[in-house]
Write a protein that holds these residues in place. Structure first.
Motif, PDB file in Angstrom:
ATOM      1  N   UNK A 197       0.844  -1.199   0.000  1.00  0.00           N
ATOM      2  CA  UNK A 197       0.000   0.000   0.000  1.00  0.00           C
ATOM      3  C   UNK A 197       0.880   1.250   0.000  1.00  0.00           C
ATOM      4  N   UNK A 198       0.481   2.247  -0.772  1.00  0.00           N
ATOM      5  CA  UNK A 198       1.246   3.493  -0.805  1.00  0.00           C
ATOM      6  C   UNK A 198       1.113   4.253   0.509  1.00  0.00           C
ATOM      7  N   UNK A 199      -0.056   4.123   1.142  1.00  0.00           N
ATOM      8  CA  UNK A 199      -0.317   4.824   2.391  1.00  0.00           C
ATOM      9  C   UNK A 199      -1.048   3.886   3.345  1.00  0.00           C
ATOM     10  N   UNK A 200      -0.645   3.925   4.599  1.00  0.00           N
ATOM     11  CA  UNK A 200      -1.376   3.245   5.664  1.00  0.00           C
ATOM     12  C   UNK A 200      -2.067   4.321   6.481  1.00  0.00           C
ATOM     13  N   UNK A 201      -3.341   4.134   6.727  1.00  0.00           N
ATOM     14  CA  UNK A 201      -4.084   5.055   7.578  1.00  0.00           C
ATOM     15  C   UNK A 201      -4.272   4.360   8.915  1.00  0.00           C
ATOM     16  N   UNK A 202      -3.937   5.064   9.983  1.00  0.00           N
ATOM     17  CA  UNK A 202      -3.997   4.430  11.291  1.00  0.00           C
ATOM     18  C   UNK A 202      -4.645   5.295  12.335  1.00  0.00           C
ATOM     19  N   UNK A 203      -4.908   4.656  13.451  1.00  0.00           N
ATOM     20  CA  UNK A 203      -5.479   5.319  14.609  1.00  0.00           C
ATOM     21  C   UNK A 203      -4.805   4.716  15.828  1.00  0.00           C
ATOM     22  N   UNK A 204      -4.442   5.545  16.755  1.00  0.00           N
ATOM     23  CA  UNK A 204      -3.791   5.022  17.948  1.00  0.00           C
ATOM     24  C   UNK A 204      -2.333   5.436  17.996  1.00  0.00           C
ATOM     25  N   UNK A 205      -1.533   4.577  18.546  1.00  0.00           N
ATOM     26  CA  UNK A 205      -0.129   4.867  18.791  1.00  0.00           C
ATOM     27  C   UNK A 205       0.707   4.541  17.557  1.00  0.00           C
ATOM     28  N   UNK A 247      -1.010  -5.498  18.329  1.00  0.00           N
ATOM     29  CA  UNK A 247      -2.110  -6.181  17.646  1.00  0.00           C
ATOM     30  C   UNK A 247      -2.692  -5.266  16.583  1.00  0.00           C
ATOM     31  N   UNK A 248      -2.785  -5.808  15.367  1.00  0.00           N
ATOM     32  CA  UNK A 248      -3.287  -5.071  14.220  1.00  0.00           C
ATOM     33  C   UNK A 248      -4.573  -5.738  13.758  1.00  0.00           C
ATOM     34  N   UNK A 249      -5.574  -4.925  13.486  1.00  0.00           N
ATOM     35  CA  UNK A 249      -6.822  -5.478  12.961  1.00  0.00           C
ATOM     36  C   UNK A 249      -7.170  -4.776  11.674  1.00  0.00           C
ATOM     37  N   UNK A 291       3.795   4.886  17.014  1.00  0.00           N
ATOM     38  CA  UNK A 291       5.083   4.272  17.347  1.00  0.00           C
ATOM     39  C   UNK A 291       5.011   2.741  17.314  1.00  0.00           C
ATOM     40  N   UNK A 292       3.827   2.191  17.473  1.00  0.00           N
ATOM     41  CA  UNK A 292       3.680   0.732  17.453  1.00  0.00           C
ATOM     42  C   UNK A 292       3.968   0.131  16.079  1.00  0.00           C
ATOM     43  N   UNK A 293       4.008   0.968  15.046  1.00  0.00           N
ATOM     44  CA  UNK A 293       4.334   0.460  13.709  1.00  0.00           C
ATOM     45  C   UNK A 293       5.745  -0.122  13.664  1.00  0.00           C
ATOM     46  N   UNK A 294       6.595   0.297  14.575  1.00  0.00           N
ATOM     47  CA  UNK A 294       7.973  -0.206  14.633  1.00  0.00           C
ATOM     48  C   UNK A 294       8.080  -1.504  15.437  1.00  0.00           C
ATOM     49  N   UNK A 295       7.020  -1.855  16.125  1.00  0.00           N
ATOM     50  CA  UNK A 295       7.036  -3.046  16.976  1.00  0.00           C
ATOM     51  C   UNK A 295       6.686  -4.301  16.179  1.00  0.00           C
ATOM     52  N   UNK A 296       6.913  -5.420  16.804  1.00  0.00           N
ATOM     53  CA  UNK A 296       6.509  -6.715  16.248  1.00  0.00           C
ATOM     54  C   UNK A 296       4.986  -6.761  16.228  1.00  0.00           C
ATOM     55  N   UNK A 297       4.419  -7.206  15.113  1.00  0.00           N
ATOM     56  CA  UNK A 297       2.972  -7.141  14.953  1.00  0.00           C
ATOM     57  C   UNK A 297       2.321  -8.512  14.816  1.00  0.00           C
ATOM     58  N   UNK A 298       1.071  -8.568  15.213  1.00  0.00           N
ATOM     59  CA  UNK A 298       0.248  -9.755  15.029  1.00  0.00           C
ATOM     60  C   UNK A 298      -1.107  -9.257  14.543  1.00  0.00           C
ATOM     61  N   UNK A 299      -1.572  -9.832  13.458  1.00  0.00           N
ATOM     62  CA  UNK A 299      -2.846  -9.390  12.879  1.00  0.00           C
ATOM     63  C   UNK A 299      -3.961 -10.344  13.280  1.00  0.00           C
ATOM     64  N   UNK A 300      -5.072  -9.762  13.693  1.00  0.00           N
ATOM     65  CA  UNK A 300      -6.247 -10.561  14.040  1.00  0.00           C
ATOM     66  C   UNK A 300      -7.345 -10.246  13.030  1.00  0.00           C
TER      67      UNK A 300
END
Length: 147
Positions: free
Chosen positions: A99-107, A145-147, A109-118
């Motif tokens: 994706x050219x752009x990710x739209x997010x809500x919340x913290x 946690x990413x949803x 800085x968590x984009x740099x952390x290890x992620x798990x998608x639910x």
């Protein structure tokens, strides 16, 4: 937000454009800001792909649209991360069509952390709901946690 990121966020805010169309526009312009500033010059790319929708707005309108879209994100405590941003997830950059752009809500800085998608379903049996909740409750200790 840089002018380059602003231009890319604006492009990705346009409804109805497919990934391949955005990619073709960016390739043709060679520069995100140039695409934004000289939009009319690149519109034939969309009409050549037999698209019936045409985005004919003057530069002042594009400026208002871009600023309005970014302001609405901020008002809702949301953010946009472009593929060129330092905090764009590195593994996501490596897929065939990131994706050219990710739209997010919340913290952010968590984009740099290890992620798990639910990903879930709207209709699930009670036992699956209970098992999913049990597993999901343990995840935040080790993952963002990413949803």
């Amino acid at each position: 937000m840089t002018a380059e990121d602003r231009a890319l966020v604006w492009l990705c805010s346009l409804e109805g454009l497919e990934y391949r169309e955005r990619a073709a526009l960016l390739r043709a312009a060679g520069d995100r800001v140039k695409l934004f500033e000289e939009w009319e010059k690149f519109l034939p790319i969309l009409t050549q792909s037999n698209q019936s929708r045409v985005y004919k707005k003057g530069r002042a309108a594009r400026e208002r649209d871009a600023d309005g879209f970014i302001s609405s994100l901020r008002e809702k405590d949301r953010f946009a991360v472009t593929i060129f941003s330092d905090d764009y997830p590195e593994l996501l950059r490596q897929i065939a069509t990131p994706p050219f752009v990710l739209f997010g809500e919340g913290n952010r800085a968590l984009l740099k952390e290890r992620k798990f998608c639910i990903v879930g379903s709207r209709k699930i049996p009670a036992w699956a709901d209970q098992a999913g909740r049990s597993i999901a409750s343990a995840l935040p200790a080790k993952f963002a946690v990413v949803t």
